[in-house]
Scaffold this active site. Structure first.
Site, mmCIF file in Angstrom:
data_model
loop_
_atom_site.group_PDB
_atom_site.id
_atom_site.type_symbol
_atom_site.label_atom_id
_atom_site.label_comp_id
_atom_site.label_asym_id
_atom_site.label_seq_id
_atom_site.Cartn_x
_atom_site.Cartn_y
_atom_site.Cartn_z
ATOM 1 N N SER A 395 0.793 -1.240 0.000
ATOM 2 C CA SER A 395 0.000 0.000 0.000
ATOM 3 C C SER A 395 0.820 1.283 0.000
ATOM 4 C CB SER A 395 -0.941 0.015 1.211
ATOM 5 O OG SER A 395 -1.956 -0.939 1.061
ATOM 6 N N LYS A 398 0.018 3.741 -2.682
ATOM 7 C CA LYS A 398 -1.057 4.734 -2.625
ATOM 8 C C LYS A 398 -0.535 6.168 -2.526
ATOM 9 C CE LYS A 398 -4.412 1.512 -0.699
ATOM 10 N NZ LYS A 398 -4.286 0.564 0.364
ATOM 11 N N SER A 452 -5.878 3.402 4.725
ATOM 12 C CA SER A 452 -5.348 2.582 3.618
ATOM 13 C C SER A 452 -6.422 1.701 2.982
ATOM 14 C CB SER A 452 -4.182 1.719 4.117
ATOM 15 O OG SER A 452 -3.402 1.254 3.044
#
Length: 609
Positions: A395, A398, A452
């Site tokens: 993640s 992101k 997240s």
């Protein structure tokens, strides 16, 4: 070129703790092999089994001792704090060698100080127990002479038997009223203390047989072996295998003394009858500092003297094989991946010409597989471990998703409906968006960065002008513009294992993301909320440190997948300077946080070199 020196930290907990813990499997292995050998030699002479048992006891002492020596000689690890402090000194060129630990070993290491403390207390108690036993035996011999006339008679017979045993030392015999079993102690001046009660309950030939048994111990210097045996038992008291081996030594020692006494007397029955009397009296065990005639299994000793017979094989004798397997399994769990692994060393600090540079090789232990710590202002690399290895970043992707979204200057208030495609796959437990949920682009951006949310990131990519193909193209274009040559991104959420980068590129990514005021605002928040159909839902940051008042974090992003492990990157201020940290592929969040805390402590206490 070999380094001029090696930097290491030695602690008593590590020096003693690991050898003591490794002896758990080592002792099990020694006992299991000994049990198999003793079973194979069950019908051999007791001298052979005694030698095997004594060898096993010696191995129990030497193996941990060699472990301590090896622990001292091997390159020892230092913590992250010390490594960073060394790296900050201009007079030192630091060559880091990273040591990989198994998760079990890392968890155990935290308990080493307590283990060593408890072991030390146990050894102290065992030595006190041994000392009290020696004192009891000494006082017994000092006061034991209650029947002077009989003592003179039996002293003469003892001298005759000692001569027959070829014992050149003076053996003294005494009688004591309160004693229930013969006891022998002493090396140079051995003393045999006989219970006065046996004089009326045993025939003279039986008493003579017991004396011959005790003289056999004196002949073989068994008191010395027994004392050393108890010292080993005091040091390794925590392992059942040592107690079992000690018991086997005692049993075989008594059998040898029985055989020598019977051979000297020319018959076995007087000794067998004497042992039978001792068995009927149900004598309690004597202190182990002394040799006593009631040692071992009395009934089996009597049977062996009267009617010796071979022992058949039993399937239970093969049980130690399981102990060997368990010991090998345990050593694999604690030692796998524990060897040093080479890594790209930190960039050496340029030293003044007038100041000589000391080259140091430091063995550093960390839980994260890939580490990079950078002083953002100077660009100086403070610490790195496998920083150029390309790995999945989960993640952390992101951050790039957010930058591409902000670069497009899209309407942040535009309502976006979550689709089934957005919620497909794995998602965070904090935010569970349902198909048909309507949220603003701004809210989706917050959900992608703080808790997240994968669904939020995928919705941002789907609604990008031109759809997902255009979004992926924008990701790759942004990656190229930032010069992230080791980075490859092919989707927005970081679910794909093909979203890959290295710690060095991620540090550049964080620095670029920090130039976005909105990203600094969102990615530093510890919590937030969103509203769906009039109902408000709260969420927290996946980085718990953002909620701590002790931290000044201006940007943070975590990542996790089974392949990527626990990842964290953040921009924070430490000792008045902005620092970028990147930690990838830690075993769990706790050990990852431990690494971060050690780094901060080191930076706060480090002195300029």
């Amino acid at each position: 070129m070999m380094p001029a020196s090696t930097y290491a930290e030695y602690t008593l907990a590590e020096l003693l703790g690991w050898p003591l813990l490794h002896f758990v499997w080592q002792g099990a292995l020694i006992a299991s092999i000994s049990a198999i050998l003793l079973a194979v030699t069950r019908n051999a002479r007791p001298q052979l089994r005694y030698a095997l048992a004594c060898t096993a006891m010696l191995a129990c002492l030497l193996w941990p001792a060699l472990g301590i020596v090896q622990q001292w000689q091997d390159p020892q690890t230092i913590n992250l704090e010390t490594a960073i402090q060394l790296a900050g000194k201009a007079s030192i060129s630091l060559d880091l060698v990273w040591v990989r630990q198994s998760l079990l070993a890392a968890q155990i290491e935290a308990w080493l100080p307590l283990v060593v403390t408890l072991w030390s207390m146990g050894v102290l108690l065992m030595l006190m127990r041994l000392a009290l036993g020696l004192l009891w035996v000494y006082r017994l011999g000092q006061h034991g002479n209650d029947i002077a006339v009989l003592t003179q008679q039996w002293q003469a017979r003892t001298n005759q038997l000692a001569y027959q045993f070829a014992i050149r030392r003076q053996v003294q015999v005494k009688f004591q009223q309160d004693l229930l079993s013969p006891v022998t102690y002493g090396c140079i001046k051995p003393v045999v203390v006989m219970p006065a009660s046996l004089l009326t309950g045993m025939a003279p030939d039986m008493i003579e047989a017991l004396l011959a048994h005790e003289l056999a111990h004196i002949k073989r210097w068994d008191y010395v072996v027994n004392l050393l045996q108890n010292l080993v038992l005091s040091l390794l008291f925590y392992h059942p295998a040592v107690w079992w081996i000690s018991k086997r030594i005692d049993a075989e020692r008594e059998l040898i003394a029985d055989d020598m006494a019977a051979a000297m007397l020319g018959q076995t029955r007087p000794l067998a009858r004497a042992l039978q009397v001792l068995d009927k009296l149900q004598i309690a065990a004597m202190p182990q500092a002394a040799m006593a005639a009631n040692g071992g299994d009395l009934l089996s000793r009597i049977k062996r003297l009267v009617r010796p017979d071979s022992q058949p094989w039993h399937w239970k004798m093969a049980a130690p094989v399981l102990g060997i397997a368990a010991a090998l399994l345990l050593v694999l769990q604690t030692q796998v991946n524990a060897a040093p692994e080479p890594s790209v060393p930190s960039a050496p600090v340029a030293a003044a010409k007038a100041e000589p540079v000391t080259h140091i090789s430091a063995y550093v232990k960390t839980s994260s597989e890939h580490v990079l710590v950078v002083d953002e202002q100077s660009g100086k690399v403070l610490l790195e471990k496998n920083a150029d290895t390309i790995v999945p970043i989960a993640s952390i992707s992101k951050l790039m998703t957010a930058m591409v979204t902000l670069d497009a200057k899209l309407d942040k208030d535009e309502a976006i409906t979550i689709s089934k495609e957005d919620v497909a796959g794995w998602h965070t437990n904090q935010v569970k968006l349902q198909p048909g949920t309507v949220l603003s682009r701004q809210t989706l951006l917050e959900l992608a960065l703080i808790p997240s949310s994968n669904a939020a990131a995928k919705a941002l990519a789907r609604t990008y002008p031109g759809g997902k193909p255009a979004f992926v193209a924008a990701l790759q274009s942004k990656t190229a513009s930032l010069g992230l040559q080791a980075t490859h991104l092919e989707e927005a959420a970081g679910i794909s294992p093909n979203n890959r980068s290295n710690a060095r590129d991620i540090a550049r990514l964080v620095k670029a993301a920090a130039s976005y005021p909105e990203l600094r605002n969102l990615a530093s928040r510890s919590e937030g909320s969103y509203t769906v159909a009039g109902q408000t839902y709260d969420y927290q940051s996946t980085n718990s440190l953002t909620a701590s008042k002790d931290w000044d974090i201006s940007l943070s992003k975590t990542g996790y997948s089974k392949i990527a492990g626990r990842c964290l990157t953040m921009r924070t201020t430490i000792a008045g300077k902005p620092v970028i940290m990147v930690l990838l592929n830690a075993k769990n969040s706790d050990v990852r946080t431990d690494d971060v805390m050690h780094i901060r402590t080191a930076l706060e206490t480090a002195k300029p070199g």
